[in-house]
Write an enzyme that holds these catalytic residues in place. Sequence first.
Site, mmCIF file in Angstrom:
data_model
loop_
_atom_site.group_PDB
_atom_site.id
_atom_site.type_symbol
_atom_site.label_atom_id
_atom_site.label_comp_id
_atom_site.label_asym_id
_atom_site.label_seq_id
_atom_site.Cartn_x
_atom_site.Cartn_y
_atom_site.Cartn_z
ATOM 1 N N SER A 104 -59.080 -53.910 32.390
ATOM 2 C CA SER A 104 -58.799 -54.853 31.309
ATOM 3 C C SER A 104 -60.068 -55.640 30.975
ATOM 4 O O SER A 104 -61.082 -55.049 30.609
ATOM 5 C CB SER A 104 -57.627 -55.768 31.686
ATOM 6 O OG SER A 104 -57.175 -56.504 30.575
ATOM 7 N N GLU B 252 -58.250 -47.776 26.433
ATOM 8 C CA GLU B 252 -56.855 -48.225 26.549
ATOM 9 C C GLU B 252 -56.775 -49.607 25.937
ATOM 10 O O GLU B 252 -57.792 -50.247 25.701
ATOM 11 C CB GLU B 252 -56.415 -48.251 28.017
ATOM 12 C CG GLU B 252 -57.197 -49.204 28.908
ATOM 13 C CD GLU B 252 -56.714 -50.645 28.891
ATOM 14 O OE1 GLU B 252 -55.520 -50.872 28.595
ATOM 15 O OE2 GLU B 252 -57.529 -51.553 29.139
ATOM 16 N N HIS C 205 -52.727 -50.735 30.905
ATOM 17 C CA HIS C 205 -51.861 -51.802 31.385
ATOM 18 C C HIS C 205 -50.488 -51.221 31.728
ATOM 19 O O HIS C 205 -49.475 -51.502 31.077
ATOM 20 C CB HIS C 205 -51.759 -52.905 30.333
ATOM 21 C CG HIS C 205 -53.022 -53.700 30.178
ATOM 22 N ND1 HIS C 205 -54.174 -53.159 29.640
ATOM 23 C CD2 HIS C 205 -53.312 -54.983 30.488
ATOM 24 C CE1 HIS C 205 -55.122 -54.089 29.634
ATOM 25 N NE2 HIS C 205 -54.623 -55.204 30.139
#
Length: 349
Positions: free
Chosen positions: A143, A247, A317
């Site tokens: 992330s 992502e 995630h």
Amino acid sequence: MHRRDFIQGAALLGLLPLVGNAGAALAAAPRNGRLLPVPLNPGDTVALVSPSSATDERLNLQLATEVLQALGFKVKTGAHYAARRGHLAGTDAERAGDLNTMFADDEVRGIVCVRGGAGAARLLPLLDYDAIRANPKVLLGYSDITALHCAILARAGLVTFHGPIGAASWNAFNVDQFRRLFFERELMRYRNPVDAGDELVPRKNRTLTITGGKARGELVGGNLSVLVGLAGSPYLPDFDGRILFLEDVEEAPYRVDRMLTTLKLMGALDRIAGFIFGDCTDCDPGEGYGSLTLDQIFDDHIRPLGVPAYRGAMIGHIREQFIVPHGGQVEMDADAGTFRMLGPVFQPG
């Protein structure tokens, strides 16, 4: 070896400091000029740091410590890993200081980020890249930690690892990934496990080919919005001949389209050798007249590149996620929806 690769490798080696553990750093550099971290073993000391957002529940800090202990490690925590300044886990200087300290600490063999969130990019000018080059060790997170992965690869040449944070779910899948990669040093092949359950045909963990074919290259990428936020800075790695993996989470399709447009306009997409998209969690169009679908966005931006590409890899995630080497050499097969490591990602021994 291509002339460009030789020049890049020589330039990197020329930057390595001849102090501290520089000898180990030189020995760790594979032929493509990348530094490999020291391997991890049960009984080693691993550091917990918070380079991004603060943790809102003390229990999550305790759980992160217990996870590493259950994996067999001794745990050392950053001086400010439980701090808070607004949404951040302390000031920029405090958070960067914890990272620099742990890279320089000879007792510490690896570093795990407690969580992502936001704020890691603020640290990039404050990191001691000379110390990181001289003390190559495992860094794990995803992330917002994408900012650290990109900068450390671009400025120090060190292979790091995109995968679960300390406060994430350490379910059986993630623990198995960790042990196979870090303890057994397996050359991982990343294939989504598919189980039909009570469905006639499997629906969960499916991959979808965008453009078929195979490609080899260095794996770079991470969170799309964090990576695009580094555009124009010296902290993005080279995209030439790379396998780009991406992502994201809670991004409406129009924003995904805008960010891929940015990568196109800056010339990054035209230089990649392959493309892997993981999960875009909660990326629904929301209310409004209409929206491009993610399929259409990939058709517009990725399919015209003519490089092997697929989506649906277990990256992002999500509860169960691959642990992948950022900067490691891989081969992808877009038709099969798989990729595999081509060589070791740790120093010998």
